[in-house]
Design an enzyme around this catalytic site. Sequence first.
Site, PDB file in Angstrom:
ATOM      1  N   GLU A   1      -8.160 -26.692 -50.542  1.00  0.00           N
ATOM      2  CA  GLU A   1      -7.621 -25.338 -50.317  1.00  0.00           C
ATOM      3  C   GLU A   1      -7.884 -24.455 -51.548  1.00  0.00           C
ATOM      4  OE1 GLU A   1      -6.324 -24.589 -47.321  1.00  0.00           O
ATOM      5  OE2 GLU A   1      -5.522 -26.476 -46.499  1.00  0.00           O
TER       6      GLU A   1
ATOM      7  N   HIS B   1      -5.132 -33.425 -43.779  1.00  0.00           N
ATOM      8  CA  HIS B   1      -5.455 -32.030 -43.487  1.00  0.00           C
ATOM      9  C   HIS B   1      -6.534 -31.455 -44.418  1.00  0.00           C
ATOM     10  CE1 HIS B   1      -4.936 -27.824 -42.419  1.00  0.00           C
ATOM     11  NE2 HIS B   1      -4.749 -27.554 -43.702  1.00  0.00           N
TER      12      HIS B   1
ATOM     13  N   ARG C   1      22.248 -16.366 -40.570  1.00  0.00           N
ATOM     14  CA  ARG C   1      21.257 -15.311 -40.316  1.00  0.00           C
ATOM     15  C   ARG C   1      20.377 -15.005 -41.531  1.00  0.00           C
ATOM     16  NH1 ARG C   1      25.680 -13.729 -37.591  1.00  0.00           N
ATOM     17  NH2 ARG C   1      25.454 -13.902 -35.330  1.00  0.00           N
TER      18      ARG C   1
ATOM     19  N   HIS D   1      -9.177 -28.413 -37.881  1.00  0.00           N
ATOM     20  CA  HIS D   1      -8.114 -28.752 -36.925  1.00  0.00           C
ATOM     21  C   HIS D   1      -8.663 -29.586 -35.777  1.00  0.00           C
ATOM     22  CE1 HIS D   1      -5.383 -25.189 -38.287  1.00  0.00           C
ATOM     23  NE2 HIS D   1      -5.094 -26.288 -38.944  1.00  0.00           N
TER      24      HIS D   1
ATOM     25  N   LYS E   1      -4.136 -15.898 -52.480  1.00  0.00           N
ATOM     26  CA  LYS E   1      -3.315 -15.916 -51.268  1.00  0.00           C
ATOM     27  C   LYS E   1      -2.366 -14.722 -51.249  1.00  0.00           C
ATOM     28  CE  LYS E   1      -0.747 -18.308 -47.855  1.00  0.00           C
ATOM     29  NZ  LYS E   1      -0.224 -19.526 -47.262  1.00  0.00           N
TER      30      LYS E   1
ATOM     31  N   HIS F   1     -10.782 -24.155 -41.131  1.00  0.00           N
ATOM     32  CA  HIS F   1      -9.663 -24.713 -40.382  1.00  0.00           C
ATOM     33  C   HIS F   1      -9.936 -24.869 -38.887  1.00  0.00           C
ATOM     34  CE1 HIS F   1      -7.553 -24.245 -44.135  1.00  0.00           C
ATOM     35  NE2 HIS F   1      -6.445 -24.726 -43.628  1.00  0.00           N
TER      36      HIS F   1
ATOM     37  N   GLU G   1       0.159 -11.653 -40.252  1.00  0.00           N
ATOM     38  CA  GLU G   1      -1.054 -12.197 -39.646  1.00  0.00           C
ATOM     39  C   GLU G   1      -1.459 -11.473 -38.364  1.00  0.00           C
ATOM     40  OE1 GLU G   1      -1.322 -16.462 -39.598  1.00  0.00           O
ATOM     41  OE2 GLU G   1      -3.366 -16.407 -38.847  1.00  0.00           O
TER      42      GLU G   1
ATOM     43  N   ARG H   1      -5.336 -11.845 -42.564  1.00  0.00           N
ATOM     44  CA  ARG H   1      -4.796 -13.123 -43.024  1.00  0.00           C
ATOM     45  C   ARG H   1      -5.557 -14.295 -42.410  1.00  0.00           C
ATOM     46  NH1 ARG H   1       1.622 -14.466 -44.266  1.00  0.00           N
ATOM     47  NH2 ARG H   1       1.334 -16.653 -44.756  1.00  0.00           N
TER      48      ARG H   1
ATOM     49  N   LYS I   1       5.479 -18.226 -44.399  1.00  0.00           N
ATOM     50  CA  LYS I   1       5.496 -18.881 -43.084  1.00  0.00           C
ATOM     51  C   LYS I   1       6.317 -20.153 -43.194  1.00  0.00           C
ATOM     52  CE  LYS I   1       0.992 -17.809 -41.050  1.00  0.00           C
ATOM     53  NZ  LYS I   1      -0.208 -18.535 -40.540  1.00  0.00           N
TER      54      LYS I   1
ATOM     55  N   ASN J   1      -8.071 -19.074 -42.776  1.00  0.00           N
ATOM     56  CA  ASN J   1      -8.421 -20.183 -41.885  1.00  0.00           C
ATOM     57  C   ASN J   1      -9.851 -20.678 -42.080  1.00  0.00           C
ATOM     58  OD1 ASN J   1      -5.926 -20.359 -40.591  1.00  0.00           O
ATOM     59  ND2 ASN J   1      -6.449 -18.653 -39.242  1.00  0.00           N
TER      60      ASN J   1
HETATM   61  N1  LIG Z   1       3.779 -22.449 -44.450  1.00  0.00           N
HETATM   62  C1  LIG Z   1       2.489 -22.389 -44.684  1.00  0.00           C
HETATM   63  O1  LIG Z   1       1.917 -21.317 -44.891  1.00  0.00           O
HETATM   64  C2  LIG Z   1       1.694 -23.647 -44.696  1.00  0.00           C
HETATM   65  C3  LIG Z   1       0.372 -23.635 -45.161  1.00  0.00           C
HETATM   66  C4  LIG Z   1      -0.326 -24.828 -45.218  1.00  0.00           C
HETATM   67  C5  LIG Z   1       0.283 -26.006 -44.809  1.00  0.00           C
HETATM   68  N2  LIG Z   1       1.576 -25.992 -44.354  1.00  0.00           N
HETATM   69  C6  LIG Z   1       2.252 -27.230 -43.948  1.00  0.00           C
HETATM   70  O2  LIG Z   1       2.351 -28.064 -45.085  1.00  0.00           O
HETATM   71  C7  LIG Z   1       2.457 -29.418 -44.650  1.00  0.00           C
HETATM   72  C8  LIG Z   1       1.580 -30.274 -45.537  1.00  0.00           C
HETATM   73  O3  LIG Z   1       2.036 -30.167 -46.865  1.00  0.00           O
HETATM   74  P1  LIG Z   1       1.751 -31.329 -47.918  1.00  0.00           P
HETATM   75  O4  LIG Z   1       0.326 -31.694 -47.887  1.00  0.00           O
HETATM   76  O5  LIG Z   1       2.367 -30.926 -49.189  1.00  0.00           O
HETATM   77  O6  LIG Z   1       2.490 -32.570 -47.233  1.00  0.00           O
HETATM   78  P2  LIG Z   1       3.871 -33.327 -47.578  1.00  0.00           P
HETATM   79  O7  LIG Z   1       4.964 -32.371 -47.806  1.00  0.00           O
HETATM   80  O8  LIG Z   1       4.041 -34.338 -46.519  1.00  0.00           O
HETATM   81  O9  LIG Z   1       3.519 -34.048 -48.945  1.00  0.00           O
HETATM   82  C9  LIG Z   1       2.507 -35.035 -48.962  1.00  0.00           C
HETATM   83  C10 LIG Z   1       3.032 -36.351 -49.507  1.00  0.00           C
HETATM   84  O10 LIG Z   1       3.146 -36.238 -50.920  1.00  0.00           O
HETATM   85  C11 LIG Z   1       4.466 -36.585 -51.331  1.00  0.00           C
HETATM   86  N3  LIG Z   1       4.724 -35.795 -52.528  1.00  0.00           N
HETATM   87  C12 LIG Z   1       4.837 -34.446 -52.631  1.00  0.00           C
HETATM   88  N4  LIG Z   1       4.950 -34.081 -53.901  1.00  0.00           N
HETATM   89  C13 LIG Z   1       4.906 -35.220 -54.631  1.00  0.00           C
HETATM   90  C14 LIG Z   1       4.959 -35.497 -56.023  1.00  0.00           C
HETATM   91  N5  LIG Z   1       5.001 -34.513 -56.935  1.00  0.00           N
HETATM   92  N6  LIG Z   1       4.917 -36.785 -56.425  1.00  0.00           N
HETATM   93  C15 LIG Z   1       4.802 -37.788 -55.497  1.00  0.00           C
HETATM   94  N7  LIG Z   1       4.726 -37.598 -54.182  1.00  0.00           N
HETATM   95  C16 LIG Z   1       4.782 -36.313 -53.760  1.00  0.00           C
HETATM   96  C17 LIG Z   1       5.337 -36.307 -50.152  1.00  0.00           C
HETATM   97  O11 LIG Z   1       6.516 -37.074 -50.186  1.00  0.00           O
HETATM   98  C18 LIG Z   1       4.422 -36.728 -49.009  1.00  0.00           C
HETATM   99  O12 LIG Z   1       4.484 -38.125 -48.847  1.00  0.00           O
HETATM  100  C19 LIG Z   1       2.051 -29.430 -43.189  1.00  0.00           C
HETATM  101  O13 LIG Z   1       3.204 -29.636 -42.410  1.00  0.00           O
HETATM  102  C20 LIG Z   1       1.493 -28.038 -42.955  1.00  0.00           C
HETATM  103  O14 LIG Z   1       1.718 -27.579 -41.641  1.00  0.00           O
HETATM  104  C21 LIG Z   1       2.276 -24.836 -44.298  1.00  0.00           C
HETATM  105 ZN   LIG Z   2      -4.922 -25.700 -44.747  1.00  0.00          ZN
END
Ligand SMILES: NC(=O)c1ccc[n+]([C@@H]2O[C@H](COP(=O)([O-])OP(=O)(O)OC[C@H]3O[C@@H](n4cnc5c(N)ncnc54)[C@H](O)[C@@H]3O)[C@@H](O)[C@H]2O)c1
Ligand SMILES: [Zn+2]
Length: 373
Positions: free
Chosen positions: A190, A271, A126, A256, A231, A252, A241, A245, A148, A249
């Site tokens: 971003e 993305h 939990r 998207h 942020k 976005h 949100e 918040r 999130k 976007n």
């Molecule tokens: N929770 C939130 O508020 C929020 C906000 C924006 C995006 N997201 C989510 O985040 C995700 C995208 O995140 P991302 O772009 O970091 O993708 P990811 O976690 O897939 O990382 C991108 C790639 O980089 C690699 N990588 C990461 N750090 C590295 C490093 N230091 N050295 C070498 N390789 C490295 C990873 O293995 C992966 O292959 C999506 O699923 C999206 O929905 C969440």
């Molecule tokens: Zn984004």
Amino acid sequence: MSGHGVETVKVALGARGYDILIGAGLLERAGAEIASRLPGVRAAIVTDEHVARHHLPRLVGSLEAAGIAATSIVLPAGEKTKSFVALQEVVDQVLAARLERGDVVIALGGGVIGDLAGFAAGIVRRGMNFIQAPTSLLAQVDSSVGGKTGINTARGKNLVGVFMQPKLVIADTGALDSLPEREFRAGYAEVAKYGLIDRPDFFAYLEANWREVFAGGPARTYAIAESCRAKAEVVARDEFETGDRALLNLGHTFGHALEAATGYDGERLVHGEGVAIGMALAYRFSARLNLASPDDAARVEAHLKAVGLPWRIADIPGDLPDAERLLGYIAQDKKVSRGALTFILTRGIGQSFIARDVPASEVLSFLTERLPG
Ligand SMILES: NC(=O)c1ccc[n+]([C@@H]2O[C@H](COP(=O)([O-])OP(=O)(O)OC[C@H]3O[C@@H](n4cnc5c(N)ncnc54)[C@H](O)[C@@H]3O)[C@@H](O)[C@H]2O)c1
Ligand SMILES: [Zn+2]
């Protein structure tokens, strides 16, 4: 270098508030930072195969040196890991390691790992303690801040999850040196976004200093800290949100739609690239609606182009659907309420606002103009 110039950004959420530590070499200090905040804890580190290769030994070593016993859970890299199957795996391994509610789950990785590990931490027993150690630029400036978490299902992205604020965010800016260039650049979209939402001085700083931000060092740390401040401010105003918040976007809604139109094929569009094109479109669209000056739209386009980001629909390789189909993707987006389109529009650099009731016909004729051919 290591340990110098660490910036601390506070997320003001009362009892759920926390620090974001930003600086080069922080993973070496992670054990000490965690032990002083959560004395006596044991840890489960969730990470992916890419990140484990580059950074897991440093984090494990630092925890050991601080007397924190840790178990590591290494998952395949990539968006597919944000799944029920991977969630079950993480939950099972955390329980197998006999961690208690007061112990900690540490997410070491990009947004995929942060979202998955945070969700697991939110539901095992939990709710356990949770710490983010983001290693992608996107994770350091966006996904690790704000609480999130979640996974994808066959019906769409991020549809299942919980709000779960971390106890601490440890952003080692040096970890970004191993990040592929394209991922760094996508995350930079971003960063620029925060300037374009409500920080015109920050956008001007980025126009002048983006090369230093890409190179690393103090400018990179500053840009990440400023992004986290931006942020954190929005999140503190609207944690769940229900209003403001949504400003996050910016870019976005168009972004998207373009991601969906390319079938989420990361070879064609990642993305942050979709967000870059989406922000340029949001500024152009605002100019077309006589809300913003065309000069501001041109400034945004010029900056994205300078850093090597795509900025127009024509920059996406391969065929794209027509304007009607693109509008269809926008109308499916979650930011549509009762038939009216909600967009983040702008009155100028750093003057973005939430516009409800944007007529679909305006969007359609705008997209028709913007599509190549
Ligand atoms: N929770 C939130 O508020 C929020 C906000 C924006 C995006 N997201 C989510 O985040 C995700 C995208 O995140 P991302 O772009 O970091 O993708 P990811 O976690 O897939 O990382 C991108 C790639 O980089 C690699 N990588 C990461 N750090 C590295 C490093 N230091 N050295 C070498 N390789 C490295 C990873 O293995 C992966 O292959 C999506 O699923 C999206 O929905 C969440
Ligand atoms: Zn984004």
